[in-house]
Design an enzyme around this catalytic site. Structure first.
Site, PDB file in Angstrom:
ATOM      1  N   GLN A  51      43.225  12.246  21.558  1.00 28.26           N
ATOM      2  CA  GLN A  51      43.485  10.932  20.943  1.00 28.26           C
ATOM      3  C   GLN A  51      44.808  10.916  20.177  1.00 28.26           C
ATOM      4  OE1 GLN A  51      39.215  10.611  19.366  1.00 28.26           O
ATOM      5  NE2 GLN A  51      39.722   8.479  19.832  1.00 28.26           N
ATOM      6  N   CYS A  98      35.351   3.318  19.167  1.00 26.01           N
ATOM      7  CA  CYS A  98      36.282   4.405  19.471  1.00 26.01           C
ATOM      8  C   CYS A  98      37.657   4.019  18.942  1.00 26.01           C
ATOM      9  CB  CYS A  98      36.351   4.630  20.976  1.00 26.01           C
ATOM     10  SG  CYS A  98      37.440   5.997  21.446  1.00 26.01           S
ATOM     11  N   HIS A 140      30.097  11.916  22.211  1.00 25.80           N
ATOM     12  CA  HIS A 140      31.237  10.997  22.356  1.00 25.80           C
ATOM     13  C   HIS A 140      32.550  11.799  22.368  1.00 25.80           C
ATOM     14  CE1 HIS A 140      33.437   7.120  21.081  1.00 25.80           C
ATOM     15  NE2 HIS A 140      34.343   8.056  20.847  1.00 25.80           N
ATOM     16  N   GLU A 141      32.660  12.779  21.457  1.00 23.90           N
ATOM     17  CA  GLU A 141      33.901  13.566  21.348  1.00 23.90           C
ATOM     18  C   GLU A 141      34.063  14.535  22.519  1.00 23.90           C
ATOM     19  OE1 GLU A 141      35.815  12.343  19.399  1.00 23.90           O
ATOM     20  OE2 GLU A 141      34.547  11.417  17.887  1.00 23.90           O
TER      21      GLU A 141
END
Ligand code: GNR
Ligand code: NI
Length: 175
Positions: A51, A98, A140-141
Protein backbone atom coordinates in the site's frame (compact mmCIF):
# COMPACT_ATOMS: atom_id res chain seq x y z
CA UNK A 1 10.24 8.28 10.25
CA UNK A 2 8.17 9.43 7.33
CA UNK A 3 4.59 9.39 6.15
CA UNK A 4 4.54 7.76 2.73
CA UNK A 5 1.95 8.05 -0.01
CA UNK A 6 -0.73 5.34 0.05
CA UNK A 7 -1.45 4.02 -3.43
CA UNK A 8 -5.12 3.68 -4.36
CA UNK A 9 -7.28 2.00 -6.98
CA UNK A 10 -6.82 1.58 -9.94
CA UNK A 11 -3.03 1.46 -9.30
CA UNK A 12 -1.90 -1.88 -10.77
CA UNK A 13 0.78 -2.30 -8.08
CA UNK A 14 -2.05 -3.35 -5.74
CA UNK A 15 -2.29 -6.56 -7.83
CA UNK A 16 1.37 -7.55 -7.30
CA UNK A 17 2.24 -10.63 -5.27
CA UNK A 18 4.68 -9.36 -2.62
CA UNK A 19 7.96 -11.22 -2.07
CA UNK A 20 9.00 -12.90 1.18
CA UNK A 21 11.42 -11.10 3.50
CA UNK A 22 14.55 -13.26 3.89
CA UNK A 23 16.09 -11.35 6.78
CA UNK A 24 14.94 -8.58 9.13
CA UNK A 25 17.43 -5.85 8.19
CA UNK A 26 17.62 -2.21 9.35
CA UNK A 27 15.85 -1.32 6.07
CA UNK A 28 12.92 -3.55 7.05
CA UNK A 29 12.76 -1.91 10.52
CA UNK A 30 12.75 1.51 8.83
CA UNK A 31 9.98 0.34 6.50
CA UNK A 32 7.91 -0.84 9.52
CA UNK A 33 8.43 2.57 11.21
CA UNK A 34 7.24 4.39 8.11
CA UNK A 35 4.27 2.03 7.76
CA UNK A 36 3.18 2.79 11.35
CA UNK A 37 3.50 6.52 10.83
CA UNK A 38 1.54 6.29 7.56
CA UNK A 39 -1.11 3.99 9.09
CA UNK A 40 -1.68 6.17 12.19
CA UNK A 41 -1.81 9.31 10.05
CA UNK A 42 -4.40 7.86 7.63
CA UNK A 43 -5.84 6.65 10.08
CA UNK A 44 -6.19 2.89 9.62
CA UNK A 45 -6.00 -0.26 11.76
CA UNK A 46 -3.74 -2.17 9.37
CA UNK A 47 -1.38 -1.59 6.46
CA UNK A 48 0.41 -3.87 3.99
CA UNK A 49 3.78 -2.92 2.45
CA UNK A 50 2.38 -2.80 -1.07
CA UNK A 51 0.00 0.00 0.00
CA UNK A 52 3.07 2.24 0.17
CA UNK A 53 4.44 0.66 -3.03
CA UNK A 54 6.79 -1.78 -1.25
CA UNK A 55 6.02 -5.29 -2.58
CA UNK A 56 7.40 -7.21 0.42
CA UNK A 57 5.49 -9.46 2.84
CA UNK A 58 5.11 -7.16 5.84
CA UNK A 59 2.03 -5.93 7.68
CA UNK A 60 1.60 -3.38 10.46
CA UNK A 61 -1.52 -3.41 12.64
CA UNK A 62 -2.87 -1.67 15.71
CA UNK A 63 -6.16 -2.88 17.17
CA UNK A 64 -5.98 -0.52 20.15
CA UNK A 65 -8.05 -1.63 23.15
CA UNK A 66 -9.95 0.57 25.58
CA UNK A 67 -9.29 -0.22 29.25
CA UNK A 68 -11.73 0.14 32.19
CA UNK A 69 -11.20 3.93 32.26
CA UNK A 70 -12.04 4.19 28.58
CA UNK A 71 -8.39 4.97 27.91
CA UNK A 72 -7.14 3.85 24.48
CA UNK A 73 -4.09 1.58 24.68
CA UNK A 74 -2.07 1.46 21.47
CA UNK A 75 -0.87 -2.02 20.49
CA UNK A 76 1.43 -1.76 17.48
CA UNK A 77 2.15 -5.14 15.89
CA UNK A 78 4.27 -6.24 12.91
CA UNK A 79 3.71 -9.43 10.94
CA UNK A 80 6.47 -10.54 8.55
CA UNK A 81 5.86 -13.37 6.05
CA UNK A 82 2.46 -14.14 7.65
CA UNK A 83 0.75 -17.40 6.69
CA UNK A 84 -2.71 -18.78 7.43
CA UNK A 85 -2.24 -22.32 8.77
CA UNK A 86 -5.94 -23.11 9.17
CA UNK A 87 -9.30 -21.38 9.06
CA UNK A 88 -12.59 -22.09 10.84
CA UNK A 89 -15.58 -23.32 8.89
CA UNK A 90 -17.63 -20.80 10.78
CA UNK A 91 -17.78 -17.47 8.95
CA UNK A 92 -18.34 -13.96 10.22
CA UNK A 93 -19.36 -10.75 8.50
CA UNK A 94 -17.61 -7.40 8.98
CA UNK A 95 -18.06 -4.10 7.21
CA UNK A 96 -14.63 -3.61 5.65
CA UNK A 97 -12.87 -0.58 4.32
CA UNK A 98 -9.44 -0.16 2.74
CA UNK A 99 -7.05 2.79 2.69
CA UNK A 100 -6.39 1.96 -0.97
CA UNK A 101 -10.14 2.25 -1.74
CA UNK A 102 -10.95 5.39 0.28
CA UNK A 103 -14.45 6.02 1.62
CA UNK A 104 -15.90 2.75 0.31
CA UNK A 105 -17.30 0.23 2.80
CA UNK A 106 -19.04 -3.10 2.25
CA UNK A 107 -19.77 -6.20 4.29
CA UNK A 108 -17.44 -9.14 3.63
CA UNK A 109 -17.82 -12.72 4.89
CA UNK A 110 -14.62 -14.51 5.96
CA UNK A 111 -13.60 -17.36 8.29
CA UNK A 112 -14.36 -16.25 11.86
CA UNK A 113 -11.07 -17.67 13.22
CA UNK A 114 -7.68 -18.36 11.66
CA UNK A 115 -4.42 -19.80 12.99
CA UNK A 116 -1.45 -17.82 11.70
CA UNK A 117 2.33 -18.13 11.61
CA UNK A 118 4.53 -15.06 11.21
CA UNK A 119 7.97 -13.64 11.96
CA UNK A 120 8.39 -10.59 14.23
CA UNK A 121 10.89 -7.70 13.96
CA UNK A 122 13.40 -9.69 16.07
CA UNK A 123 13.27 -12.52 13.54
CA UNK A 124 11.37 -14.85 15.91
CA UNK A 125 8.63 -17.07 14.47
CA UNK A 126 5.25 -17.24 16.24
CA UNK A 127 1.97 -19.10 15.88
CA UNK A 128 -1.22 -17.50 17.11
CA UNK A 129 -5.00 -17.85 16.92
CA UNK A 130 -6.94 -14.85 15.66
CA UNK A 131 -10.64 -14.13 16.08
CA UNK A 132 -12.98 -11.17 15.84
CA UNK A 133 -11.67 -8.03 14.13
CA UNK A 134 -8.10 -9.42 14.39
CA UNK A 135 -9.08 -12.42 12.22
CA UNK A 136 -10.79 -10.16 9.68
CA UNK A 137 -7.94 -7.65 9.57
CA UNK A 138 -5.11 -10.19 9.24
CA UNK A 139 -6.98 -11.91 6.38
CA UNK A 140 -7.58 -8.52 4.68
CA UNK A 141 -3.85 -7.69 5.00
CA UNK A 142 -2.56 -11.11 3.87
CA UNK A 143 -4.84 -10.73 0.84
CA UNK A 144 -2.96 -7.48 0.00
CA UNK A 145 0.33 -9.44 0.02
CA UNK A 146 -1.24 -11.68 -2.64
CA UNK A 147 -2.66 -8.85 -4.75
CA UNK A 148 -6.21 -9.45 -3.53
CA UNK A 149 -8.59 -6.64 -2.48
CA UNK A 150 -11.79 -6.92 -0.42
CA UNK A 151 -13.86 -5.77 -3.42
CA UNK A 152 -12.86 -9.08 -5.07
CA UNK A 153 -15.35 -10.78 -2.72
CA UNK A 154 -18.26 -8.58 -3.80
CA UNK A 155 -20.60 -9.12 -6.75
CA UNK A 156 -19.18 -8.27 -10.18
CA UNK A 157 -21.71 -5.44 -10.37
CA UNK A 158 -20.46 -3.80 -7.15
CA UNK A 159 -16.78 -4.42 -7.97
CA UNK A 160 -17.09 -2.98 -11.50
CA UNK A 161 -18.99 0.02 -10.13
CA UNK A 162 -16.29 0.91 -7.57
CA UNK A 163 -13.45 0.27 -10.03
CA UNK A 164 -15.13 2.55 -12.58
CA UNK A 165 -15.59 5.30 -9.99
CA UNK A 166 -11.89 5.24 -9.01
CA UNK A 167 -10.70 4.99 -12.64
CA UNK A 168 -12.75 8.06 -13.51
CA UNK A 169 -11.44 9.96 -10.46
CA UNK A 170 -7.83 9.12 -11.44
CA UNK A 171 -8.43 10.40 -14.98
CA UNK A 172 -9.88 13.67 -13.68
CA UNK A 173 -6.85 14.03 -11.40
CA UNK A 174 -4.63 13.55 -14.46
CA UNK A 175 -3.12 10.24 -13.33
O1 GNR B 1 -8.27 0.71 8.42
C1 GNR B 1 -8.78 -0.32 7.99
N1 GNR B 1 -9.94 -0.77 8.54
C2 GNR B 1 -10.48 -2.02 8.27
C3 GNR B 1 -11.78 -2.26 8.67
C4 GNR B 1 -12.36 -3.50 8.43
C5 GNR B 1 -11.63 -4.49 7.83
C6 GNR B 1 -10.33 -4.27 7.41
C7 GNR B 1 -9.75 -3.04 7.64
S1 GNR B 1 -8.11 -2.76 7.15
C8 GNR B 1 -8.16 -1.04 6.86
C9 GNR B 1 -6.79 -0.51 6.49
C10 GNR B 1 -6.32 -1.16 5.21
O2 GNR B 1 -6.68 -0.86 4.12
N2 GNR B 1 -5.48 -2.16 5.34
O3 GNR B 1 -5.04 -2.82 4.26
NI1 NI C 1 -6.63 -2.63 2.77
Amino acid sequence: MAIREIIILPDKQLRLVSRPIEKVTPEIRKLADDMFETMYDAPGIGLAGIQIAQPVRIITMDLARRDEDGELNPRPRVFINPEILSASEELSVYEEGCLSIPEYYEEVERPARVRIRFTDLDGNVHEEDAEGIFATCIQHEIDHLNGVLFVDYLSKLKRDRVLKKFTKAAKLAGK
